[in-house]
Design a protein around this motif. Structure first.
Motif, short mmCIF file in Angstrom:
data_model
loop_
_atom_site.label_atom_id
_atom_site.label_comp_id
_atom_site.label_asym_id
_atom_site.label_seq_id
_atom_site.Cartn_x
_atom_site.Cartn_y
_atom_site.Cartn_z
N ILE A 182 0.70 3.18 2.12
CA ILE A 182 1.02 1.68 1.87
C ILE A 182 -0.17 1.19 1.41
CG2 ILE A 182 2.85 1.38 3.67
CD1 ILE A 182 0.78 0.26 5.50
N GLY A 183 0.06 0.19 0.38
CA GLY A 183 -1.05 -0.57 -0.04
C GLY A 183 -0.98 -0.67 -1.77
N ASN A 184 -1.89 -1.33 -2.12
CA ASN A 184 -2.21 -1.43 -3.85
C ASN A 184 -2.64 -0.39 -4.33
OD1 ASN A 184 -1.64 -2.70 -6.31
ND2 ASN A 184 -3.07 -4.39 -6.00
N LEU A 185 -1.57 0.75 -4.45
CA LEU A 185 -2.36 2.12 -4.82
C LEU A 185 -2.73 2.12 -6.37
CD1 LEU A 185 0.03 4.62 -3.15
CD2 LEU A 185 -2.17 3.57 -2.35
N ASN A 186 -2.28 1.22 -7.01
CA ASN A 186 -2.60 0.65 -8.54
C ASN A 186 -4.21 0.51 -8.68
OD1 ASN A 186 -0.35 1.37 -9.52
ND2 ASN A 186 0.40 -0.74 -9.31
N ASP A 187 -4.66 0.19 -7.68
CA ASP A 187 -6.27 -0.18 -7.60
C ASP A 187 -7.09 1.04 -7.64
OD1 ASP A 187 -5.85 -2.79 -8.21
OD2 ASP A 187 -6.29 -3.62 -6.39
N LEU A 188 -6.44 2.02 -7.13
CA LEU A 188 -7.20 3.27 -6.64
C LEU A 188 -7.65 4.03 -8.24
CD1 LEU A 188 -5.06 4.61 -3.67
CD2 LEU A 188 -7.35 3.40 -3.59
N PRO A 189 -8.71 5.03 -8.00
CA PRO A 189 -9.07 5.55 -9.24
C PRO A 189 -8.02 6.45 -9.63
CG PRO A 189 -10.85 5.67 -7.72
CD PRO A 189 -9.67 4.92 -7.25
N LEU A 235 -1.08 6.40 5.39
CA LEU A 235 -2.32 5.88 5.17
C LEU A 235 -2.14 4.55 4.41
CD1 LEU A 235 -4.56 9.06 4.05
CD2 LEU A 235 -4.12 8.09 6.26
N ALA A 236 -3.00 3.60 5.15
CA ALA A 236 -3.05 2.24 4.41
C ALA A 236 -4.37 2.30 3.53
CB ALA A 236 -3.07 0.88 5.64
N LEU A 237 -4.01 2.12 2.28
CA LEU A 237 -5.09 2.36 1.18
C LEU A 237 -5.10 1.05 0.26
CD1 LEU A 237 -5.09 5.96 0.07
CD2 LEU A 237 -6.88 4.93 1.56
N SER A 238 -6.33 0.57 0.17
CA SER A 238 -6.12 -0.76 -0.74
C SER A 238 -5.07 -1.55 -0.09
CB SER A 238 -6.02 -0.37 -2.09
OG SER A 238 -6.39 -1.47 -2.82
N MET A 269 -13.72 7.37 -1.96
CA MET A 269 -12.51 7.77 -2.79
C MET A 269 -12.67 9.18 -3.12
SD MET A 269 -10.76 5.30 -3.51
CE MET A 269 -10.98 3.70 -2.53
N GLU A 270 -13.82 9.78 -3.15
CA GLU A 270 -13.92 11.19 -3.47
C GLU A 270 -13.63 12.22 -2.10
OE1 GLU A 270 -17.83 12.05 -5.01
OE2 GLU A 270 -17.32 11.01 -6.84
N LEU A 271 -14.06 11.52 -1.19
CA LEU A 271 -13.67 11.99 0.39
C LEU A 271 -12.31 11.98 0.48
CD1 LEU A 271 -15.09 13.03 2.98
CD2 LEU A 271 -15.05 10.79 3.77
N LEU A 272 -11.69 10.91 0.06
CA LEU A 272 -9.95 10.86 0.24
C LEU A 272 -9.31 11.97 -0.69
CD1 LEU A 272 -7.70 9.07 1.19
CD2 LEU A 272 -8.00 7.83 -0.84
N VAL A 273 -9.77 12.06 -1.89
CA VAL A 273 -9.24 13.18 -2.76
C VAL A 273 -9.47 14.57 -2.23
CG1 VAL A 273 -9.39 14.19 -5.05
CG2 VAL A 273 -9.62 11.66 -5.00
N ASP A 274 -10.83 14.83 -1.99
CA ASP A 274 -11.29 16.17 -1.50
C ASP A 274 -10.40 16.55 0.04
OD1 ASP A 274 -13.07 16.67 -3.12
OD2 ASP A 274 -14.71 17.00 -1.51
N THR A 275 -10.14 15.38 0.75
CA THR A 275 -9.36 15.71 2.16
C THR A 275 -8.27 15.96 1.96
OG1 THR A 275 -11.07 14.22 3.02
CG2 THR A 275 -9.07 14.70 4.51
N CYS A 294 -7.44 9.76 -7.96
CA CYS A 294 -7.07 9.47 -6.67
C CYS A 294 -5.56 9.54 -6.57
CB CYS A 294 -7.81 8.16 -5.92
SG CYS A 294 -8.03 8.22 -4.30
N GLN A 295 -5.06 8.39 -7.53
CA GLN A 295 -3.64 8.22 -7.52
C GLN A 295 -2.88 9.52 -7.60
OE1 GLN A 295 -2.01 5.05 -9.91
NE2 GLN A 295 -4.10 4.02 -9.73
#
Ligand code: IPE
Ligand code: IPE
Ligand code: MG
Length: 248
Positions: free
Chosen positions: A105-112, A136-139, A81-87, A115-116
């Motif tokens: 695409i994905g259930n973004l509500n599940d992300l910190p 990006l397909a995330l969660s 998750m940190e890598l994602l935010v940083d990138t 991150c969202q």
């Protein structure tokens, strides 16, 4: 002639989907922690995005984190998750420079939450870019998407917005979170695994599948061209006979 020149420019897939796999094994092979593999996987995301945009791909969907990946060790999930935010923060200027739009695409509500917020920001900033759409397909999992689509169809049917006999192939397409993009013509998976792992099940009904043993951090632009060349040499029959296809 190099691989890039060998590709037929009029037969470049409009949409390529990739299951980016093998980061952990790549790191292990070097005696490093799994996260080192993920960090190096980011470099591949950058070069493959660039290559796809250069050759005229319109949609590139990358499976970055599946619903099932939440079951990984907490430490790895947090690092990802940190890598994602940083990138995302670091690469937004490059997306702007290259005129690439980023969506998810994905259930973004599940992300910190952090991150969202970053995803929303990058999405908003790049929303008018037109050269290529990077998704990006995330969660994400295909079954999650089908379940949410079926629930919405049920609600709309109950409310009278939808009649039962209006439910068909095209309607289901419209309720999926991928409704704004064409189905991928080509699906690539790296790392030698030959499975779909709950990615785009509905949308890949007629996609060409390409598997390579290369681990994601080792996957290069040339490997992408190779996959496209392989795709271009296939006959897509969609249930018809070979004769029907060649007479078209
Ligand atoms: C793919 O690499 C990246 C994600 C799923 C986040 P893996 O982390 O699955 O690497 P392997 O399959 O364990 O080598
Ligand atoms: C699929 O890879 C998910 C992503 C690439 C994000 P996994 O490594 O999680 O798949 P399995 O568990 O080996 O099938
Ligand atoms: Mg894996």
């Amino acid at each position: 002639m190099n691989l890039k020149e060998k590709m037929d420019p009029v037969k470049i897939p409009e949409h390529i989907a990739i299951i980016m796999d093998g980061n952990g094994r790549w790191a292990k092979g070097k005696g490093k922690f799994r996260i080192f593999g993920h960090q190096n996987g980011v470099g591949t995301v950058k070069s493959i995005t660039e290559a796809a945009a250069e050759i005229g791909v319109k949609y590139l969907t990358l499976y970055a984190f599946s619903t099932e990946n939440w079951n990984r060790p907490k430490l790895e999930v947090r690092a990802l998750m940190e890598l994602l935010v940083d990138t995302m923060r670091k690469e937004t200027p490059t997306l702007m420079k290259n005129n690439i739009r980023l969506s998810f695409i994905g259930n973004l509500n599940d992300l910190p939450e952090k991150c969202q917020k970053q995803l929303e920001q990058t999405m908003a900033e790049t929303q008018n870019n037109t050269r290529m759409h990077l998704v990006l397909a995330l969660s994400y999992s295909a079954k999650w998407d089908l379940v949410q689509a079926i629930k919405k169809i049920a609600v709309d049917t109950r409310n009278g917005k939808l009649k039962e006999d209006e439910i068909n192939d095209q309607l289901i397409d419209k309720y999926l979170s991928t409704n704004w993009m064409p189905h991928p013509e080509l699906l690539i998976r790296t790392s030698g695994e030959k499975r779909i792992s709950n990615f785009l099940l509905w949308e890949i009904a007629y996609s060409e599948l390409y598997f390579t043993d290369k681990l994601w951090p080792d996957f290069t632009k040339e490997d992408l061209y190779q996959a496209i060349l392989d795709f271009q040499n296939r006959e897509r029959r969609f249930g018809k006979t070979s004769e029907q296809i060649s007479n078209q």
